[in-house]
Design a protein around this motif. Sequence first.
Motif, PDB file in Angstrom:
ATOM      1  N   LYS A  20     -11.950  41.870 -12.206  1.00  0.00           N
ATOM      2  CA  LYS A  20     -11.751  40.596 -12.492  1.00  0.00           C
ATOM      3  C   LYS A  20     -10.061  40.623 -12.267  1.00  0.00           C
ATOM      4  CE  LYS A  20     -12.761  39.046 -16.304  1.00  0.00           C
ATOM      5  NZ  LYS A  20     -12.955  38.707 -17.708  1.00  0.00           N
ATOM      6  N   PRO A  21      -9.462  39.533 -11.753  1.00  0.00           N
ATOM      7  CA  PRO A  21      -8.158  39.350 -11.431  1.00  0.00           C
ATOM      8  C   PRO A  21      -7.395  39.291 -12.824  1.00  0.00           C
ATOM      9  CG  PRO A  21      -9.184  38.179  -9.898  1.00  0.00           C
ATOM     10  CD  PRO A  21     -10.162  38.511 -10.610  1.00  0.00           C
ATOM     11  N   GLY A  22      -6.237  40.076 -12.783  1.00  0.00           N
ATOM     12  CA  GLY A  22      -5.395  40.020 -14.196  1.00  0.00           C
ATOM     13  C   GLY A  22      -6.183  40.828 -15.239  1.00  0.00           C
ATOM     14  N   SER A  23      -7.103  41.377 -14.785  1.00  0.00           N
ATOM     15  CA  SER A  23      -7.773  42.408 -15.855  1.00  0.00           C
ATOM     16  C   SER A  23      -7.463  43.816 -15.675  1.00  0.00           C
ATOM     17  CB  SER A  23      -9.319  42.485 -15.730  1.00  0.00           C
ATOM     18  OG  SER A  23      -9.961  43.511 -16.533  1.00  0.00           O
ATOM     19  N   PRO A  24      -7.209  44.934 -16.632  1.00  0.00           N
ATOM     20  CA  PRO A  24      -6.600  46.194 -16.483  1.00  0.00           C
ATOM     21  C   PRO A  24      -7.880  46.778 -15.273  1.00  0.00           C
ATOM     22  CG  PRO A  24      -6.577  45.751 -18.610  1.00  0.00           C
ATOM     23  CD  PRO A  24      -7.434  44.453 -17.946  1.00  0.00           C
ATOM     24  N   GLY A  25      -7.348  47.685 -14.496  1.00  0.00           N
ATOM     25  CA  GLY A  25      -8.016  48.280 -13.366  1.00  0.00           C
ATOM     26  C   GLY A  25      -8.717  49.387 -13.924  1.00  0.00           C
ATOM     27  N   LEU A  26      -9.601  49.743 -12.989  1.00  0.00           N
ATOM     28  CA  LEU A  26     -10.498  51.378 -13.401  1.00  0.00           C
ATOM     29  C   LEU A  26      -9.494  52.290 -14.038  1.00  0.00           C
ATOM     30  CD1 LEU A  26     -13.201  52.326 -13.805  1.00  0.00           C
ATOM     31  CD2 LEU A  26     -13.066  53.238 -11.355  1.00  0.00           C
ATOM     32  N   MET A  27      -8.569  52.738 -13.277  1.00  0.00           N
ATOM     33  CA  MET A  27      -7.875  53.929 -13.606  1.00  0.00           C
ATOM     34  C   MET A  27      -6.930  53.654 -14.732  1.00  0.00           C
ATOM     35  SD  MET A  27      -9.130  56.325 -11.683  1.00  0.00           S
ATOM     36  CE  MET A  27      -8.104  57.510 -12.591  1.00  0.00           C
ATOM     37  N   THR A  28      -6.428  52.272 -15.040  1.00  0.00           N
ATOM     38  CA  THR A  28      -5.853  52.062 -16.082  1.00  0.00           C
ATOM     39  C   THR A  28      -6.594  52.357 -17.280  1.00  0.00           C
ATOM     40  OG1 THR A  28      -4.479  50.619 -15.088  1.00  0.00           O
ATOM     41  CG2 THR A  28      -4.491  50.272 -17.025  1.00  0.00           C
ATOM     42  N   ARG A  29      -7.720  51.709 -17.350  1.00  0.00           N
ATOM     43  CA  ARG A  29      -8.718  51.768 -18.405  1.00  0.00           C
ATOM     44  C   ARG A  29      -9.194  53.210 -18.688  1.00  0.00           C
ATOM     45  NH1 ARG A  29     -12.176  46.718 -19.095  1.00  0.00           N
ATOM     46  NH2 ARG A  29     -11.070  45.126 -17.436  1.00  0.00           N
ATOM     47  N   VAL A  30      -9.486  54.081 -17.588  1.00  0.00           N
ATOM     48  CA  VAL A  30      -9.890  55.593 -17.724  1.00  0.00           C
ATOM     49  C   VAL A  30      -8.639  56.241 -18.483  1.00  0.00           C
ATOM     50  CG1 VAL A  30     -10.130  57.518 -16.716  1.00  0.00           C
ATOM     51  CG2 VAL A  30     -11.557  55.407 -16.011  1.00  0.00           C
ATOM     52  N   ARG A  31      -7.426  56.000 -18.132  1.00  0.00           N
ATOM     53  CA  ARG A  31      -6.198  56.768 -18.776  1.00  0.00           C
ATOM     54  C   ARG A  31      -6.041  56.401 -20.180  1.00  0.00           C
ATOM     55  NH1 ARG A  31      -4.035  56.216 -13.265  1.00  0.00           N
ATOM     56  NH2 ARG A  31      -3.039  54.078 -13.858  1.00  0.00           N
ATOM     57  N   ALA A  32      -6.168  55.079 -20.310  1.00  0.00           N
ATOM     58  CA  ALA A  32      -6.094  54.560 -21.779  1.00  0.00           C
ATOM     59  C   ALA A  32      -7.029  55.031 -22.798  1.00  0.00           C
ATOM     60  CB  ALA A  32      -6.321  52.872 -21.670  1.00  0.00           C
ATOM     61  N   ILE A  33      -8.211  55.693 -22.474  1.00  0.00           N
ATOM     62  CA  ILE A  33      -9.242  56.111 -23.353  1.00  0.00           C
ATOM     63  C   ILE A  33      -8.698  57.147 -24.352  1.00  0.00           C
ATOM     64  CG2 ILE A  33     -11.409  57.378 -23.495  1.00  0.00           C
ATOM     65  CD1 ILE A  33     -12.277  55.781 -20.815  1.00  0.00           C
ATOM     66  N   PRO A  34      -8.171  58.282 -23.952  1.00  0.00           N
ATOM     67  CA  PRO A  34      -7.653  59.278 -24.944  1.00  0.00           C
ATOM     68  C   PRO A  34      -6.486  58.446 -25.850  1.00  0.00           C
ATOM     69  CG  PRO A  34      -7.311  60.127 -22.697  1.00  0.00           C
ATOM     70  CD  PRO A  34      -7.727  58.605 -22.642  1.00  0.00           C
ATOM     71  N   ARG A  35      -5.824  57.420 -25.368  1.00  0.00           N
ATOM     72  CA  ARG A  35      -4.542  56.845 -26.419  1.00  0.00           C
ATOM     73  C   ARG A  35      -5.522  56.008 -27.216  1.00  0.00           C
ATOM     74  NH1 ARG A  35      -2.481  55.391 -21.381  1.00  0.00           N
ATOM     75  NH2 ARG A  35      -2.718  52.909 -21.913  1.00  0.00           N
ATOM     76  N   MET A  36      -6.583  55.279 -26.745  1.00  0.00           N
ATOM     77  CA  MET A  36      -7.289  54.493 -27.777  1.00  0.00           C
ATOM     78  C   MET A  36      -8.075  55.385 -28.739  1.00  0.00           C
ATOM     79  SD  MET A  36     -10.703  52.176 -26.604  1.00  0.00           S
ATOM     80  CE  MET A  36     -11.817  53.379 -26.293  1.00  0.00           C
ATOM     81  N   ILE A  37      -8.768  56.300 -28.453  1.00  0.00           N
ATOM     82  CA  ILE A  37      -9.327  57.103 -29.377  1.00  0.00           C
ATOM     83  C   ILE A  37      -8.183  57.779 -30.592  1.00  0.00           C
ATOM     84  CG2 ILE A  37     -10.450  59.428 -29.758  1.00  0.00           C
ATOM     85  CD1 ILE A  37     -11.774  58.891 -26.833  1.00  0.00           C
TER      86      ILE A  37
END
Length: 119
Positions: A20-37
């Motif tokens: 979706k436009p304006g939504s974080p991209g796939l790699m941004t989401r994947v890289r954020a997983i360790p920070r989120m945890i």
Amino acid sequence: MMAKAARAAAAWRTYREVTKPGSPGLMTRVRAIPRMIGAVTRGRYEGLGKGKLALMAMGVVYMISPIDVVPDFLVLIGVADDFGVFLWLMASLLGESGRYVDWERKVITGRVEARPQEG
């Protein structure tokens, strides 16, 4: 048959959310997983409960465990249950990490107050 349709629908919803436009991209989401945890376990991010995080961890353990509810030697059925858990896990992680990235952006811009760090 309904389970396959539900898994396919979940995968499609995840794909649409990630692209979706304006939504974080796939790699941004994947890289954020360790920070989120890390933020969840330290209590700094309340958008994801520790119970759901534990459920996701159990999904990972289920997938890598040699013990299955449905044995893998029953080829189609045995692999399908692992694949269903995998789809649920990926949809959950990508969806939650997208919300986490949005929360991080709000914290950086000062629109949301971050929880104070302990220690």
